[in-house]
Design an enzyme around this catalytic site. Sequence first.
Site, short mmCIF file in Angstrom:
data_model
loop_
_atom_site.label_atom_id
_atom_site.label_comp_id
_atom_site.label_asym_id
_atom_site.label_seq_id
_atom_site.Cartn_x
_atom_site.Cartn_y
_atom_site.Cartn_z
N GLY A 174 -4.36 6.48 7.77
CA GLY A 174 -4.79 5.30 7.05
C GLY A 174 -5.40 4.23 7.93
O GLY A 174 -6.20 4.51 8.82
N ARG B 291 6.33 7.10 13.09
CA ARG B 291 7.48 7.98 12.86
C ARG B 291 7.04 9.42 12.74
O ARG B 291 7.81 10.34 13.02
CB ARG B 291 8.24 7.56 11.60
CG ARG B 291 8.94 6.21 11.71
CD ARG B 291 9.83 5.95 10.53
NE ARG B 291 9.10 5.99 9.27
CZ ARG B 291 9.65 5.84 8.08
NH1 ARG B 291 10.97 5.67 7.97
NH2 ARG B 291 8.92 5.87 6.98
N ASP C 25 10.03 4.11 15.18
CA ASP C 25 10.46 3.56 13.90
C ASP C 25 10.51 2.05 14.11
O ASP C 25 11.36 1.56 14.86
CB ASP C 25 11.84 4.12 13.53
CG ASP C 25 12.39 3.53 12.23
OD1 ASP C 25 11.86 2.51 11.75
OD2 ASP C 25 13.36 4.08 11.71
N ASN D 91 0.77 -2.71 12.33
CA ASN D 91 0.16 -2.17 11.12
C ASN D 91 1.12 -1.42 10.21
O ASN D 91 0.89 -1.34 9.00
CB ASN D 91 -0.98 -1.22 11.53
CG ASN D 91 -1.47 -0.37 10.38
OD1 ASN D 91 -2.21 -0.83 9.51
ND2 ASN D 91 -1.04 0.89 10.35
N TYR E 116 7.27 -6.15 -1.53
CA TYR E 116 6.08 -6.08 -0.67
C TYR E 116 5.46 -7.46 -0.51
O TYR E 116 5.09 -7.87 0.60
CB TYR E 116 5.09 -5.10 -1.29
CG TYR E 116 3.83 -4.86 -0.50
CD1 TYR E 116 3.81 -3.96 0.56
CD2 TYR E 116 2.64 -5.49 -0.85
CE1 TYR E 116 2.64 -3.71 1.27
CE2 TYR E 116 1.46 -5.25 -0.15
CZ TYR E 116 1.47 -4.36 0.91
OH TYR E 116 0.30 -4.13 1.60
N ILE F 46 -7.68 -0.81 -0.22
CA ILE F 46 -8.38 0.03 0.74
C ILE F 46 -8.02 1.49 0.45
O ILE F 46 -6.84 1.82 0.22
CB ILE F 46 -8.00 -0.31 2.19
CG1 ILE F 46 -8.21 -1.81 2.47
CG2 ILE F 46 -8.79 0.55 3.16
CD1 ILE F 46 -9.65 -2.27 2.43
N THR G 106 -6.75 4.51 1.30
CA THR G 106 -5.91 5.14 2.31
C THR G 106 -4.99 6.14 1.61
O THR G 106 -4.85 6.12 0.39
CB THR G 106 -5.05 4.10 3.03
OG1 THR G 106 -4.15 3.50 2.07
CG2 THR G 106 -5.89 3.02 3.69
N PRO G 107 -4.32 7.01 2.38
CA PRO G 107 -3.37 7.92 1.74
C PRO G 107 -2.31 7.21 0.91
O PRO G 107 -1.92 7.68 -0.17
CB PRO G 107 -2.76 8.67 2.93
CG PRO G 107 -3.85 8.69 3.95
CD PRO G 107 -4.53 7.35 3.80
#
Length: 255
Positions: A18, A39, A59, A86, A153, A188, A190-191
């Site tokens: 990502g 990770r 992690d 990130n 979040y 965006i 991303t996965p």
Amino acid sequence: MGGRVEGKIALVTGGAMGLGKADCELLAAEGARVIVTDREVEQAHKVADAVGGDAMALDVTSESQWKEVYKAIEERHGGLDILVNNAGNVIFENVEECSADNFRLHLDIHVMGTFFGCKYGIPLMKGRGGGGASIINMASTAALMGYGNIVAYTAAKGGIRAMTRSIAMHCQDQGYGIRCNAIAPGGIETPMVRDISGRAGEELMEIPDGPLPADSLGAPRDVANAMLYLASDDSRFINGIVIPVDNGLDARPHH
């Protein structure tokens, strides 16, 4: 001709895929030696091998692992010029649905992860010369707007936004030569975004070049380009701000 971050040492968390992967690729293309942390160690090694960098397991919620990573960087490279915090996660739950455990999980990954990265990274970033060292934290438009379905979040990204300004002023007041800024991406491709939008397992969409219409998804390179500016000496006079990378989402009136 050298790149915009030629010879700099950079660490990217969540660098296996990502936004983090795009950051690693662009930093390396512009001359940095990149330490890819994640990770997902096997995938991190693939990214590191592709960009000529190093990979390390991390992690971001583990204080002891952060200390081990920084000890290895100091031994191998003598210091750090660029830190990109990130790594992240998102669970779609509103305030009534969200469990205390899921709320704490977001705070641990985003807020504590960023805190550990900055706290233990600063000693390696002092007095690096040129335009100084640079910390780039990943916030979100969720920290600027109200989204009812991602309460944990939103709280975590809001914490990163506020913490970024405090860290920037502390480093400036101490004369460390370290800038600290944040990026607030919009949607965006991303996965993570693919999976939470019900397209798990599908190929990522190709985001076309050129101007994009309102409400379209951006490409990871759009965020990486902003990150590169903040990482480079070109942004030596930019400190303590949050840059939305959202195609005008935050600016647009909503009714």
